[in-house]
Write a protein that holds these residues in place. Structure first.
Motif, PDB file in Angstrom:
ATOM      1  N   ASN A 132      43.887  28.027  36.836  1.00  0.00           N
ATOM      2  CA  ASN A 132      42.637  28.347  36.171  1.00  0.00           C
ATOM      3  C   ASN A 132      42.074  29.638  36.760  1.00  0.00           C
ATOM      4  O   ASN A 132      42.719  30.273  37.603  1.00  0.00           O
ATOM      5  CB  ASN A 132      41.633  27.191  36.317  1.00  0.00           C
ATOM      6  N   LYS A 133      40.901  30.001  36.329  1.00  0.00           N
ATOM      7  CA  LYS A 133      40.299  31.252  36.805  1.00  0.00           C
ATOM      8  C   LYS A 133      40.109  31.246  38.320  1.00  0.00           C
ATOM      9  O   LYS A 133      40.302  32.275  38.986  1.00  0.00           O
ATOM     10  CB  LYS A 133      38.956  31.469  36.108  1.00  0.00           C
ATOM     11  N   GLY A 134      39.757  30.102  38.873  1.00  0.00           N
ATOM     12  CA  GLY A 134      39.520  30.014  40.310  1.00  0.00           C
ATOM     13  C   GLY A 134      40.774  30.144  41.147  1.00  0.00           C
ATOM     14  O   GLY A 134      40.704  30.510  42.325  1.00  0.00           O
ATOM     15  N   THR A 135      41.920  29.837  40.569  1.00  0.00           N
ATOM     16  CA  THR A 135      43.185  29.903  41.319  1.00  0.00           C
ATOM     17  C   THR A 135      44.083  31.038  40.823  1.00  0.00           C
ATOM     18  O   THR A 135      45.266  31.088  41.168  1.00  0.00           O
ATOM     19  CB  THR A 135      43.952  28.577  41.199  1.00  0.00           C
ATOM     20  N   ALA A 136      43.528  31.940  40.007  1.00  0.00           N
ATOM     21  CA  ALA A 136      44.338  32.999  39.399  1.00  0.00           C
ATOM     22  C   ALA A 136      45.054  33.859  40.441  1.00  0.00           C
ATOM     23  O   ALA A 136      46.243  34.175  40.304  1.00  0.00           O
ATOM     24  CB  ALA A 136      43.460  33.874  38.504  1.00  0.00           C
ATOM     25  N   GLU A 137      44.331  34.240  41.476  1.00  0.00           N
ATOM     26  CA  GLU A 137      44.929  35.107  42.495  1.00  0.00           C
ATOM     27  C   GLU A 137      46.118  34.436  43.164  1.00  0.00           C
ATOM     28  O   GLU A 137      47.162  35.066  43.402  1.00  0.00           O
ATOM     29  CB  GLU A 137      43.871  35.455  43.546  1.00  0.00           C
ATOM     30  N   TRP A 138      46.021  33.140  43.450  1.00  0.00           N
ATOM     31  CA  TRP A 138      47.099  32.427  44.124  1.00  0.00           C
ATOM     32  C   TRP A 138      48.236  32.088  43.159  1.00  0.00           C
ATOM     33  O   TRP A 138      49.390  32.036  43.564  1.00  0.00           O
ATOM     34  CB  TRP A 138      46.534  31.176  44.785  1.00  0.00           C
ATOM     35  N   THR A 139      47.901  31.904  41.895  1.00  0.00           N
ATOM     36  CA  THR A 139      48.947  31.696  40.885  1.00  0.00           C
ATOM     37  C   THR A 139      49.826  32.934  40.792  1.00  0.00           C
ATOM     38  O   THR A 139      51.057  32.851  40.723  1.00  0.00           O
ATOM     39  CB  THR A 139      48.317  31.395  39.510  1.00  0.00           C
ATOM     40  N   ARG A 140      49.205  34.097  40.805  1.00  0.00           N
ATOM     41  CA  ARG A 140      49.947  35.357  40.712  1.00  0.00           C
ATOM     42  C   ARG A 140      50.819  35.562  41.957  1.00  0.00           C
ATOM     43  O   ARG A 140      51.972  35.987  41.858  1.00  0.00           O
ATOM     44  CB  ARG A 140      48.975  36.517  40.545  1.00  0.00           C
TER      45      ARG A 140
END
Length: 633
Positions: A342-350
């Motif tokens: 989600n938006k809150g985990t976007a940086e870690w997803t990338r």
């Protein structure tokens, strides 16, 4: 030396009033500055006889002193004493006249009388201290200030003055004692002042002798006064100032437990350690916070930051430690499963997708994750989807899917032409063209980006554009490769089949493009192979400095710091006028600061960068780092 102190003492007053003085007085000053003391005396004498002000007196006193006209000098000082009977500084001037004549008894009598007759006023003690100090009477200057403390019943008075005198005497123990005196009663309002004293003490201490004295003294004070936390905080601050984050963490843990804290001080230390690339200490600090459990307000933040630190550490080293990469993959997977995409985990997803593709050899899985992220992205946040697309394009390029990669880069470029996201995508697309040997097209896109809003992108675009312009050949100039060499080139990966017949020209630039792509794929050894080959296949190319710079970056990741420093230094010595002169200086300073741990050499690099390359993109960071290393913050 005595003359120097006297001259410095009056310099401030000189410039303030000089413009207001008569031409006659200005002429006398000019004669004084030129060392023509007889001429200066002839002008100053009648002026002083008419008005015995401080400005004229200061000059006339020095003129007579240099001429050793002690008889006239004694008369002048006594006249000044008569005009200003409460100013004890003139007693010191008279005593100094006697001392210069060799009459120490009369001199000491004047010095002692000046101290004895001082009024109980802070300004009077400070003024007399300056009078002694400017005559190099430091012991007397100290005595005056210490007497002032007793008479005025304030043990913290004159700290700055005493620190300055003790520093001039190289009496480090006394300097430290003065700083301790500020916080001895647990007064936290004096913490900043004590830190300033210590910063000045160790800022130019190349051998760290003063720092070691300070650290030892603080440890003794903590043992002597265990309940005074100001000493503990000072030692904690000193450890961080000297980048000893592991020792600082021990204190931070103690302070956190002692004050039943929420981990804020540990979190602060973790961030500082991360910024200074002490990843092991940062991980230990974050693990400590996580162990507190979910009741800690920093629990979730620490979990995410811990992954960031591990990712930074893994990706900054070469070769990548496969077992650690796989372990980190599992930690990322667990976090994403727990918190979702989600938006809150976007940086870690990338980062998770990048880790899978570039370090764990799971590009297909990484592509699936990013496609899912794109599909589930908030429609109200198109930039987030664009970032996922750029990451997806990177993985496509990594896998050799050039056309899919360029399509995705182009989509983002088209959707956000005036945003940093779009300009970054355009730059990556230009790099793709560079990798496959389409130099003209790459250069045309790079030239557009030289006007990018992001200075970093604009600078990178300019450098790559100029690199192409300097090295692209219009006609075939190099010998054709043998069949065996051509076969080796075209069997590296399917990706390199795109070069086709262009291998017959621009051979040096093509080899560098291959090396650059190998770096993109984290294949440092093959990149080094291509870089070393450039001197053979294109001995007259203009790539020497960029080859040295690229190899230095690889050696840094491989922890071959001295070899990297040698290459950066060679660029500075031989190619300082080239495009990479400022880059090499900055990264050489970075090496000395963070890896070789030579603060003085790092400061030299940053200072030289600011002086020799004032328009460099690195100047702002270099100035900040220089000031931090000097102890300004």
């Amino acid at each position: 030396m005595k003359k120097l102190f006297i001259f410095l003492f009056i310099t401030f007053n000189i410039f303030v009033v000089f413009a207001q003085r008569s031409q006659e007085e200005q002429l006398a000053v000019q004669y004084f500055q030129q060392g023509e003391y007889e001429k200066a005396k002839a002008i100053f004498k009648p002026i002083f006889d008419k008005k015995a002000d401080t400005y004229i007196y200061s000059y006339y006193y020095l003129v007579l002193l240099y001429l050793e006209d002690y008889k006239e000098l004694e008369k002048v000082v006594k006249a000044q004493q008569k005009a200003f009977p409460t100013m004890r500084r003139y007693d010191i001037d008279l005593g100094y006249v006697y001392e210069r004549q060799g009459d120490m008894n009369k001199a000491l009598k004047e010095y002692d009388a000046a101290i004895k007759n001082l009024p109980a006023q802070e300004a009077a003690y400070r003024d007399l201290h300056y009078a002694f100090f400017n005559k190099s009477k430091r012991d007397y200057a100290i005595d005056v200030l210490l007497r002032g403390r007793k008479v005025l019943q304030n043990p913290k008075l004159f700290t700055k003055e005493l620190v300055y005198v003790y520093s001039s005497l190289k009496n480090i123990d006394k300097v430290i004692e003065e700083a301790f005196n500020l916080v001895r009663e647990g007064d936290n309002t004096q913490q900043a002042e004590a830190q300033t004293i210590f910063q000045n003490l160790i800022s130019e201490d190349e051998e760290q002798t003063n720092y070691l004295l300070l650290k030892t003294a603080l440890q003794k004070e903590i043992q002597k006064y265990p309940n005074n936390l100001e000493y503990v905080h000072l030692l904690y601050w000193a450890y961080q100032l000297n980048k000893e984050f592991s020792d600082a963490l021990l204190i931070a843990k103690s302070l956190d437990k002692r004050g039943k804290g929420d981990g804020s001080i540990i979190m602060e230390l973790a961030n500082n350690a991360t910024q200074n690339r002490d990843y092991e200490t940062a991980k230990e600090a974050l693990t400590f916070i996580i162990a507190k459990g979910e009741e800690s307000q920093h629990f979730t933040t620490a979990k995410f930051l811990l992954l960031d630190v591990k990712y930074l550490q893994l990706t900054s080293e070469s070769p990548v430690k496969i077992l650690e990469a796989k372990q980190l993959e599992q930690e990322f997977r667990k976090l994403i499963e727990e918190y979702g995409i989600n938006k809150g985990t976007a940086e870690w997803t990338r980062k998770y997708a990048h880790l899978l593709a570039f370090f764990v050899n799971k590009p297909a899985e990484a592509i699936d994750i990013l496609n899912a992220a794109i599909a589930n992205a908030d429609i109200r946040d198109p930039k987030q989807k664009a970032l996922y697309k750029v990451d997806l394009a990177d993985i496509m390029l990594f896998s050799g899917n050039v056309w899919d990669a360029t399509l995705l880069y182009s989509q983002v470029d088209k959707d956000f032409p005036n945003d940093t996201i779009g300009q970054n995508a355009k730059f990556k697309n230009a790099k793709l063209s560079f990798y496959i040997g389409e130099f003209e097209w790459a250069k045309s896109q790079l030239d557009i980006l030289r006007a990018a809003t992001s200075k970093l992108i604009a600078n990178d675009a300019m450098q790559l554009s100029l690199l192409i312009a300097d090295n692209e050949e219009e006609e075939e100039e190099e010998e054709e490769e043998t069949e065996e060499e051509a076969e080796e080139e075209n069997t590296d990966t399917a990706f390199y089949g795109l070069f086709g017949n262009d291998l017959k020209k621009n051979i040096g630039l093509l080899y560098y493009a291959k090396a650059d792509f190998m770096l993109f794929q984290n294949n440092d050894e093959k990149a080094l192979k291509y870089l070393d080959s450039i001197a053979v296949v294109a001995p007259i190319s203009k790539l020497s400095d960029v080859v040295l710079f690229t190899k230095a970056q690889i050696f840094t990741r491989q922890k071959k710091y001295l070899e990297a420093a040698t290459l950066y230094q060679r660029i500075g010595d031989v190619y300082s006028e080239g495009l990479l002169g400022d880059d090499a200086l900055f990264y050489l300073g970075d090496l000395y600061e963070y890896y070789i741990k030579d603060v003085s050499r790092a400061m030299e690099c940053y200072q030289k960068l600011m002086k020799d390359f004032p328009g460099s993109l690195f100047v702002v960071d270099a100035r900040k780092r220089f000031r931090e290393l000097r102890g300004d913050f």
